[in-house]
Write an enzyme that holds these catalytic residues in place. Sequence first.
Site, PDB file in Angstrom:
ATOM      1  N   CYS A  41       0.832  -1.217   0.000  1.00  0.00           N
ATOM      2  CA  CYS A  41       0.000   0.000   0.000  1.00  0.00           C
ATOM      3  C   CYS A  41       0.864   1.264   0.000  1.00  0.00           C
ATOM      4  CB  CYS A  41      -0.942   0.004   1.197  1.00  0.00           C
ATOM      5  SG  CYS A  41      -2.230  -1.248   1.101  1.00  0.00           S
ATOM      6  N   HIS A  99       2.219   1.690  -3.486  1.00  0.00           N
ATOM      7  CA  HIS A  99       1.134   2.067  -4.392  1.00  0.00           C
ATOM      8  C   HIS A  99       0.809   3.556  -4.264  1.00  0.00           C
ATOM      9  CE1 HIS A  99      -2.860   1.236  -6.395  1.00  0.00           C
ATOM     10  NE2 HIS A  99      -3.176   2.318  -5.698  1.00  0.00           N
ATOM     11  N   GLU A 100       0.673   4.031  -3.038  1.00  0.00           N
ATOM     12  CA  GLU A 100       0.289   5.424  -2.814  1.00  0.00           C
ATOM     13  C   GLU A 100       1.447   6.389  -3.112  1.00  0.00           C
ATOM     14  OE1 GLU A 100      -2.705   5.757  -2.841  1.00  0.00           O
ATOM     15  OE2 GLU A 100      -3.558   4.023  -1.827  1.00  0.00           O
ATOM     16  N   VAL A 101       2.676   6.003  -2.790  1.00  0.00           N
ATOM     17  CA  VAL A 101       3.823   6.858  -3.128  1.00  0.00           C
ATOM     18  C   VAL A 101       3.946   6.959  -4.651  1.00  0.00           C
ATOM     19  CG1 VAL A 101       6.341   7.081  -3.024  1.00  0.00           C
ATOM     20  CG2 VAL A 101       5.050   6.598  -0.938  1.00  0.00           C
ATOM     21  N   LEU A 108       1.609   9.604  -5.716  1.00  0.00           N
ATOM     22  CA  LEU A 108       2.151  10.939  -5.423  1.00  0.00           C
ATOM     23  C   LEU A 108       3.200  11.350  -6.452  1.00  0.00           C
ATOM     24  CD1 LEU A 108       2.617  10.743  -1.542  1.00  0.00           C
ATOM     25  CD2 LEU A 108       0.708  11.770  -2.808  1.00  0.00           C
TER      26      LEU A 108
END
Length: 164
Positions: A130, A133-135, A138
């Site tokens: 996760c 995925h989120e980095v 960004l």
Amino acid sequence: MAIRPILRYPHPGLKTICEPVTVFDWALRRLADDLLETMRVARGVGITAAHVGVFLRVVVIELNKVDGVRTFINPDIISVSDELMRQTEGSVSMPGVTDEVTRPRAVRFRYQDINGVQHEEHADGFLAICIQHEVDQLDGIFWLQRLSKLKRDRLIRKWEKAAP
């Protein structure tokens, strides 16, 4: 808290590289609260400010009620493990579309909390996936870019057929 509209794939904002947060104030807290509420309504486990059109490096993750809500400001992956892991991924910006992505099983990362305090942590398994995925989001990298061209094209066709 407010539910914010989520950018839908292929919105160009999803390719935007987000700017670091420099001001830790009530507006940042409100954004984090809004992201949490928006993510819960969308039935996601992670969301970035970019998903709602705010191009700042803010991530909210809630994997389960036991671990609770985690807010990461300016997260940065320092290192990754050599061991890989396959995990089904998707996005609140592309609901209903998922596929398996292979990523490093563990990461070491740093971030600031909602008050601006610097932290460094190790994560493995689903949390590590996760965070990566989120980095990526960004950094303007939508999760589909981690798939083969064949898989990516198939999922995009599926999405385009299902889109209203």
